[in-house]
Design a protein around this motif. Structure first.
Motif, PDB file in Angstrom:
ATOM      1  N   ASP A 103       7.266  -1.244  -5.194  1.00  0.00           N
ATOM      2  CA  ASP A 103       6.994  -1.244  -6.635  1.00  0.00           C
ATOM      3  C   ASP A 103       8.262  -1.586  -7.419  1.00  0.00           C
ATOM      4  O   ASP A 103       8.209  -2.312  -8.411  1.00  0.00           O
ATOM      5  CB  ASP A 103       6.461   0.121  -7.090  1.00  0.00           C
ATOM      6  CG  ASP A 103       5.033   0.357  -6.638  1.00  0.00           C
ATOM      7  OD1 ASP A 103       4.248  -0.617  -6.603  1.00  0.00           O
ATOM      8  OD2 ASP A 103       4.701   1.511  -6.307  1.00  0.00           O
ATOM      9  N   GLU A 107       8.766  -4.755  -9.915  1.00  0.00           N
ATOM     10  CA  GLU A 107       9.221  -4.576 -11.303  1.00  0.00           C
ATOM     11  C   GLU A 107      10.488  -5.382 -11.577  1.00  0.00           C
ATOM     12  O   GLU A 107      10.586  -6.091 -12.582  1.00  0.00           O
ATOM     13  CB  GLU A 107       9.467  -3.097 -11.582  1.00  0.00           C
ATOM     14  CG  GLU A 107       9.917  -2.830 -13.001  1.00  0.00           C
ATOM     15  CD  GLU A 107      10.164  -1.352 -13.277  1.00  0.00           C
ATOM     16  OE1 GLU A 107      10.742  -1.063 -14.337  1.00  0.00           O
ATOM     17  OE2 GLU A 107       9.780  -0.507 -12.457  1.00  0.00           O
ATOM     18  N   ARG A 129       3.510  -8.220  -3.739  1.00  0.00           N
ATOM     19  CA  ARG A 129       2.267  -7.477  -4.038  1.00  0.00           C
ATOM     20  C   ARG A 129       1.354  -7.448  -2.810  1.00  0.00           C
ATOM     21  O   ARG A 129       0.720  -6.425  -2.515  1.00  0.00           O
ATOM     22  CB  ARG A 129       1.546  -8.108  -5.224  1.00  0.00           C
ATOM     23  CG  ARG A 129       2.186  -7.780  -6.543  1.00  0.00           C
ATOM     24  CD  ARG A 129       1.319  -8.219  -7.718  1.00  0.00           C
ATOM     25  NE  ARG A 129       1.922  -7.790  -8.954  1.00  0.00           N
ATOM     26  CZ  ARG A 129       2.282  -8.592  -9.945  1.00  0.00           C
ATOM     27  NH1 ARG A 129       2.045  -9.892  -9.863  1.00  0.00           N
ATOM     28  NH2 ARG A 129       2.832  -8.117 -11.032  1.00  0.00           N
ATOM     29  N   LYS A 132       2.685  -4.951  -0.429  1.00  0.00           N
ATOM     30  CA  LYS A 132       2.360  -3.598  -0.902  1.00  0.00           C
ATOM     31  C   LYS A 132       0.911  -3.255  -0.563  1.00  0.00           C
ATOM     32  O   LYS A 132       0.636  -2.157  -0.088  1.00  0.00           O
ATOM     33  CB  LYS A 132       2.587  -3.484  -2.404  1.00  0.00           C
ATOM     34  CG  LYS A 132       2.088  -2.170  -2.973  1.00  0.00           C
ATOM     35  CD  LYS A 132       3.078  -1.527  -3.856  1.00  0.00           C
ATOM     36  CE  LYS A 132       2.579  -0.272  -4.492  1.00  0.00           C
ATOM     37  NZ  LYS A 132       2.174   0.780  -3.602  1.00  0.00           N
ATOM     38  N   ASP A 136      -0.265  -0.240   1.827  1.00  0.00           N
ATOM     39  CA  ASP A 136      -1.175   0.812   1.351  1.00  0.00           C
ATOM     40  C   ASP A 136      -2.400   0.942   2.257  1.00  0.00           C
ATOM     41  O   ASP A 136      -3.029   2.007   2.296  1.00  0.00           O
ATOM     42  CB  ASP A 136      -1.620   0.522  -0.082  1.00  0.00           C
ATOM     43  CG  ASP A 136      -0.482   0.687  -1.078  1.00  0.00           C
ATOM     44  OD1 ASP A 136       0.569   1.276  -0.725  1.00  0.00           O
ATOM     45  OD2 ASP A 136      -0.631   0.202  -2.225  1.00  0.00           O
TER      46      ASP A 136
END
Length: 138
Positions: A103, A107, A129, A132, A136
């Motif tokens: 994250d 950012e 992304r 990520k 997850d």
């Protein structure tokens, strides 16, 4: 024949190695002269101008005075930091701050995208992304 690699500037002996490498503080320089205690790193850059045959050397110590807040750096520098941080995350770098995660990469890269004429920076953000999302799902 000349030396291709300089002697180590910083090193610790095996006996001084703590169980947690991040806690290492005992530094034994391999050169005759100890580096200043406030020195964080030492950079050496060798380059040649076009059409030159002899390289030039720039060398400089990096100290705490050189550290700047990220928001004062150029978009290029911040984006490069995001890419480097992503690489460190992928390599599970033991020295990376535990609070720095995907994250944070997203950012930092998004905020530093700047002018992205060919969309490569946006593509990098999309890649992170996707990483990520994959993380997850585990």
């Amino acid at each position: 024949a000349g030396r291709r690699i300089d002697p180590l500037r910083y090193a610790t002996t095996a006996e001084e190695q703590p169980a947690d490498p991040a806690a290492a503080t005992a530094v034994t320089p391999q050169s005759a002269e100890a580096p200043p205690r406030d020195e964080l790193a030492f950079i050496k850059l060798r380059y040649k101008q076009p059409e030159e045959t002899v390289s030039r050397l720039i060398s400089r110590a990096v100290t705490a005075d050189d550290i700047r807040p990220a928001d004062t750096l150029s978009d290029d520098m911040r984006f490069a930091a995001a890419v480097a941080g992503f690489g460190q995350l992928l390599g599970q770098d033991q020295y990376l701050d535990p609070s720095f995660d995907l994250d944070a990469v997203i950012e930092l890269a998004t905020d530093a995208k700047g002018r992205d004429e060919f969309g490569q920076r946006a593509e990098f953000v999309q890649l992170v992304r996707q990483a990520k999302t994959a993380q997850d799902m585990r």
